[in-house]
Write a protein that holds these residues in place. Sequence first.
Motif, short mmCIF file in Angstrom:
data_model
loop_
_atom_site.label_atom_id
_atom_site.label_comp_id
_atom_site.label_asym_id
_atom_site.label_seq_id
_atom_site.Cartn_x
_atom_site.Cartn_y
_atom_site.Cartn_z
N THR A 188 0.81 -1.21 0.00
CA THR A 188 0.00 0.00 0.00
C THR A 188 0.84 1.26 0.00
N LYS A 189 1.98 1.25 0.72
CA LYS A 189 2.75 2.49 0.87
C LYS A 189 3.93 2.59 -0.09
N CYS A 190 4.36 1.50 -0.64
CA CYS A 190 5.57 1.54 -1.48
C CYS A 190 5.26 1.18 -2.93
N ASN A 191 4.57 0.07 -3.11
CA ASN A 191 4.31 -0.38 -4.47
C ASN A 191 3.47 0.61 -5.27
N SER A 192 2.58 1.31 -4.59
CA SER A 192 1.73 2.27 -5.28
C SER A 192 2.57 3.22 -6.12
N CYS A 193 3.72 3.58 -5.60
CA CYS A 193 4.62 4.47 -6.33
C CYS A 193 5.63 3.70 -7.18
N HIS A 194 6.21 2.68 -6.58
CA HIS A 194 7.26 1.92 -7.29
C HIS A 194 6.76 1.34 -8.62
N ARG A 195 5.51 0.91 -8.61
CA ARG A 195 4.94 0.32 -9.82
C ARG A 195 5.15 1.25 -11.02
N LYS A 196 5.03 2.55 -10.77
CA LYS A 196 5.20 3.52 -11.85
C LYS A 196 6.65 4.00 -11.95
N GLN A 197 7.26 4.29 -10.80
CA GLN A 197 8.55 4.98 -10.84
C GLN A 197 9.76 4.08 -10.68
N ASN A 198 9.57 2.87 -10.17
CA ASN A 198 10.71 1.98 -9.96
C ASN A 198 10.25 0.53 -10.05
N PRO A 199 9.87 0.12 -11.27
CA PRO A 199 9.24 -1.19 -11.45
C PRO A 199 10.14 -2.38 -11.08
N ALA A 219 17.34 -6.18 3.05
CA ALA A 219 18.48 -5.34 3.43
C ALA A 219 18.34 -3.95 2.79
N LYS A 220 17.89 -3.92 1.54
CA LYS A 220 17.72 -2.63 0.86
C LYS A 220 16.60 -1.82 1.50
N ILE A 221 15.52 -2.52 1.83
CA ILE A 221 14.41 -1.85 2.49
C ILE A 221 14.89 -1.23 3.80
N TYR A 222 15.64 -2.02 4.56
CA TYR A 222 16.17 -1.53 5.85
C TYR A 222 17.01 -0.27 5.64
N THR A 223 17.92 -0.32 4.66
CA THR A 223 18.80 0.82 4.40
C THR A 223 17.99 2.06 4.01
N GLN A 224 17.04 1.88 3.11
CA GLN A 224 16.29 3.04 2.60
C GLN A 224 15.32 3.62 3.63
N VAL A 225 14.68 2.74 4.39
CA VAL A 225 13.65 3.21 5.32
C VAL A 225 14.24 3.63 6.67
N PHE A 226 15.21 2.86 7.17
CA PHE A 226 15.66 3.10 8.55
C PHE A 226 17.03 3.77 8.64
N GLN A 251 16.74 6.79 5.46
CA GLN A 251 15.41 7.41 5.58
C GLN A 251 15.00 8.16 4.33
N ARG A 252 15.28 7.54 3.17
CA ARG A 252 14.89 8.14 1.89
C ARG A 252 13.49 7.68 1.47
N MET A 253 13.07 6.55 2.01
CA MET A 253 11.79 5.96 1.63
C MET A 253 10.85 5.91 2.83
N PRO A 254 9.57 6.06 2.64
CA PRO A 254 8.87 6.36 1.39
C PRO A 254 9.20 7.76 0.88
N LYS A 255 9.50 7.82 -0.40
CA LYS A 255 9.96 9.05 -1.01
C LYS A 255 8.84 10.10 -1.08
N GLY A 256 9.22 11.33 -0.97
CA GLY A 256 8.24 12.41 -1.11
C GLY A 256 7.51 12.72 0.19
N GLU A 312 4.03 12.90 0.33
CA GLU A 312 2.64 12.47 0.35
C GLU A 312 2.41 11.19 1.12
N ILE A 313 3.30 10.23 0.93
CA ILE A 313 3.10 8.95 1.60
C ILE A 313 3.98 8.86 2.84
N LYS A 314 3.31 8.62 3.95
CA LYS A 314 4.06 8.50 5.22
C LYS A 314 3.73 7.17 5.87
C1 HEC Z 1 6.46 8.40 -4.15
C2 HEC Z 1 7.24 7.33 -4.67
C3 HEC Z 1 7.89 6.32 -3.79
C4 HEC Z 1 7.41 5.77 -2.63
C5 HEC Z 1 6.12 6.07 -1.91
C6 HEC Z 1 8.40 4.79 -2.20
N1 HEC Z 1 9.45 4.78 -3.07
FE1 HEC Z 1 11.11 3.63 -2.93
N2 HEC Z 1 11.82 4.41 -4.64
C7 HEC Z 1 11.19 5.37 -5.41
C8 HEC Z 1 12.01 5.69 -6.56
C9 HEC Z 1 11.67 6.68 -7.65
C10 HEC Z 1 13.17 4.88 -6.46
C11 HEC Z 1 14.38 4.83 -7.42
C12 HEC Z 1 15.25 6.04 -7.32
C13 HEC Z 1 15.81 6.26 -5.96
O1 HEC Z 1 16.46 5.35 -5.40
O2 HEC Z 1 15.58 7.33 -5.42
C14 HEC Z 1 13.01 4.09 -5.24
C15 HEC Z 1 13.94 3.20 -4.80
C16 HEC Z 1 13.78 2.39 -3.71
C17 HEC Z 1 14.72 1.39 -3.30
C18 HEC Z 1 16.02 1.03 -3.98
C19 HEC Z 1 17.13 1.91 -3.53
C20 HEC Z 1 18.45 1.41 -4.01
O3 HEC Z 1 18.93 1.94 -5.03
O4 HEC Z 1 18.98 0.49 -3.40
C21 HEC Z 1 14.20 0.79 -2.19
C22 HEC Z 1 14.80 -0.35 -1.39
C23 HEC Z 1 12.96 1.44 -1.89
N3 HEC Z 1 12.72 2.42 -2.83
C24 HEC Z 1 12.16 1.12 -0.83
C25 HEC Z 1 10.94 1.72 -0.58
C26 HEC Z 1 10.05 1.33 0.47
C27 HEC Z 1 10.33 0.20 1.45
C28 HEC Z 1 8.98 2.14 0.42
C29 HEC Z 1 7.77 2.12 1.30
C30 HEC Z 1 7.96 2.16 2.70
C31 HEC Z 1 9.18 3.03 -0.70
N4 HEC Z 1 10.37 2.75 -1.29
C32 HEC Z 1 8.27 4.01 -1.06
C33 HEC Z 1 9.98 5.93 -5.16
C34 HEC Z 1 9.17 5.67 -4.07
#
Ligand code: HEC
Length: 121
Positions: A58-69, A83-90, A93-98, A100-102
């Motif tokens: 619900t929180k990640c795929n909704s965006c990834h499906r379009k932006q990071n298939p 491991a990637k999820i852990y790095t990005q989220v914890f 802290q880049r994800m969830p990106k933007g 809008e989605i928290k």
């Molecule tokens: C609004 C859009 C958006 C949302 C919401 C989002 N992502 Fe992403 N995510 C991206 C995009 C775009 C990329 C590829 C570019 C980048 O890494 O910034 C990405 C990349 C990633 C990557 C790969 C990073 C790498 O290069 O190793 C991971 C892992 C990831 N997201 C996890 C998550 C998780 C987990 C969530 C939900 C909790 C999430 N993302 C929510 C847009 C999103």
Amino acid sequence: MKAMKKHSYKLILLGIIEAAVILLIAYHQNSEASVIHPTAITFNNDTLKKESLKILETKCNSCHRKQNPFMVFKGKNMSKKAAKIYTQVFVKQRMPKGDEIKLTSKEYATLKKWLNTENIY
Ligand code: HEC
């Protein structure tokens, strides 16, 4: 009469021993049941994984499906991507990106608990 008494003492004694054995067996079975069985833990981790998949869907795929298939999370690939999820989220802290989605604090906690069950640290 005396012989009868002796006989009933023996019966009573046997009865007590029997009751003790039954109690011991019951106690043993009970203490085994109170130990957490490995299958119970698996079940628990399964539930954690399912709950986490719901969050990822619900929180990640909704965006990834379009932006990071290449990062669409499924039950089958989420452990490999843990491991990637852990790095990005914890960590980063880049994800969830933007903005809008928290994630709620409960969702963070669920993801963290699930990640703790994966061999990633
Ligand atoms: C609004 C859009 C958006 C949302 C919401 C989002 N992502 Fe992403 N995510 C991206 C995009 C775009 C990329 C590829 C570019 C980048 O890494 O910034 C990405 C990349 C990633 C990557 C790969 C990073 C790498 O290069 O190793 C991971 C892992 C990831 N997201 C996890 C998550 C998780 C987990 C969530 C939900 C909790 C999430 N993302 C929510 C847009 C999103």
